[in-house]
Design a protein around this motif. Structure first.
Motif, PDB file in Angstrom:
ATOM      1  N   GLU A   1       2.730  -3.841  -6.572  1.00 40.65           N
ATOM      2  CA  GLU A   1       3.055  -5.260  -6.727  1.00 40.65           C
ATOM      3  C   GLU A   1       2.164  -6.116  -5.833  1.00 40.65           C
ATOM      4  O   GLU A   1       1.602  -7.130  -6.271  1.00 40.65           O
ATOM      5  CB  GLU A   1       4.531  -5.488  -6.394  1.00 40.65           C
ATOM      6  CG  GLU A   1       4.985  -6.914  -6.630  1.00 40.65           C
ATOM      7  CD  GLU A   1       6.465  -7.103  -6.361  1.00 40.65           C
ATOM      8  OE1 GLU A   1       6.847  -8.257  -6.112  1.00 40.65           O
ATOM      9  OE2 GLU A   1       7.226  -6.112  -6.390  1.00 40.65           O
ATOM     10  N   GLN A   2       2.004  -5.707  -4.559  1.00 45.38           N
ATOM     11  CA  GLN A   2       1.143  -6.457  -3.639  1.00 45.38           C
ATOM     12  C   GLN A   2      -0.322  -6.341  -4.053  1.00 45.38           C
ATOM     13  O   GLN A   2      -1.078  -7.308  -3.923  1.00 45.38           O
ATOM     14  CB  GLN A   2       1.338  -5.962  -2.202  1.00 45.38           C
ATOM     15  CG  GLN A   2       2.696  -6.288  -1.623  1.00 45.38           C
ATOM     16  CD  GLN A   2       2.909  -7.788  -1.462  1.00 45.38           C
ATOM     17  OE1 GLN A   2       2.002  -8.529  -1.090  1.00 45.38           O
ATOM     18  NE2 GLN A   2       4.099  -8.238  -1.766  1.00 45.38           N
TER      19      GLN A   2
ATOM     20  N   LEU B   1      -3.438  -0.842  -0.539  1.00 47.40           N
ATOM     21  CA  LEU B   1      -2.118  -1.048  -1.132  1.00 47.40           C
ATOM     22  C   LEU B   1      -1.874  -0.079  -2.287  1.00 47.40           C
ATOM     23  O   LEU B   1      -0.777   0.473  -2.430  1.00 47.40           O
ATOM     24  CB  LEU B   1      -1.963  -2.503  -1.600  1.00 47.40           C
ATOM     25  CG  LEU B   1      -1.859  -3.536  -0.483  1.00 47.40           C
ATOM     26  CD1 LEU B   1      -2.091  -4.955  -1.019  1.00 47.40           C
ATOM     27  CD2 LEU B   1      -0.509  -3.424   0.216  1.00 47.40           C
TER      28      LEU B   1
ATOM     29  N   ASP C   1       1.950   0.498  -3.250  1.00 48.74           N
ATOM     30  CA  ASP C   1       2.471  -0.868  -3.276  1.00 48.74           C
ATOM     31  C   ASP C   1       1.716  -1.651  -4.350  1.00 48.74           C
ATOM     32  O   ASP C   1       0.886  -2.518  -4.065  1.00 48.74           O
ATOM     33  CB  ASP C   1       2.316  -1.520  -1.894  1.00 48.74           C
ATOM     34  CG  ASP C   1       3.087  -2.831  -1.791  1.00 48.74           C
ATOM     35  OD1 ASP C   1       3.511  -3.389  -2.826  1.00 48.74           O
ATOM     36  OD2 ASP C   1       3.249  -3.308  -0.646  1.00 48.74           O
TER      37      ASP C   1
END
Length: 191
Positions: free
Chosen positions: A98-99, A91, A96
């Protein structure tokens, strides 16, 4: 040689020498109506390939030659913890944040999601290699697994980086009152 065969060669030679060697592309374009070729642009120097240290070398993963189990694993197993960590770094590599941040244990002194994302601003590329997880250890209703990790990549200024450390994942043991979320592996500490 016949005169008819020499005539095309003479015309070709005259066309090539007309106006000297400079600007022939433009002169040819004027005569044929074709666009002039673009001037040659030198390509930027290719960045050197990333070459993280091999296992057993300083900055690399441990050189653990113990074969890993190829049996199916459950999310609660040590390999399940390593899988969470592998997803975490995938991620991050994809941007990404946030994830990825959601796979960390909630902590009052940890970074906010915005601070976490900003901590990757200086990297152009960010990759990780995950080593074999330790056995599960238990203490006070919690379970812990340590996983060696080697991060490497390239800074925005083009310089490569590499570092190695251990990440500890934690989850709640299957004790009465624990929630499914508490029983999932989460990144507890990294070093």
């Amino acid at each position: 040689m016949k005169l008819s065969a020499m005539l095309p060669l003479a015309l070709l030679a005259a066309a090539c020498s007309e106006g000297g060697t400079e600007g022939n592309g433009a002169m040819t374009a004027e005569r044929t109506g074709a666009p002039a070729p673009a001037p040659a642009v030198s390509a930027p120097a290719a960045e050197e390939p990333l070459d993280p240290p091999d296992p057993g070398e300083a900055g690399g993963l441990p050189n653990d030659r113990t074969p890993g189990s190829e049996a199916p694993f459950t999310p609660e197993s040590a390999q399940g913890a390593a899988n969470v960590l592998q997803n975490y770094y995938a991620l991050i590599e994809q941007g990404d944040y946030e994830q990825a941040w959601a796979l960390r244990s909630p902590s009052a002194d940890g970074p906010s999601p915005e601070e976490f994302a900003a901590s990757f601003d200086e990297y152009a590329e960010y990759h990780a290699q995950i080593g074999a997880p330790s056995d599960i250890e238990g203490a006070a209703g919690s379970l812990y697994v340590e996983v060696p990790v080697q991060t490497y990549g390239r800074m925005k200024d083009g310089k490569p980086f590499s570092s190695a450390g251990t990440v500890t994942l934690r989850r709640s043991n299957n004790i009465p009152g624990s929630t499914p979320e508490q029983r999932r592996w989460r990144i507890y500490t990294s070093g």
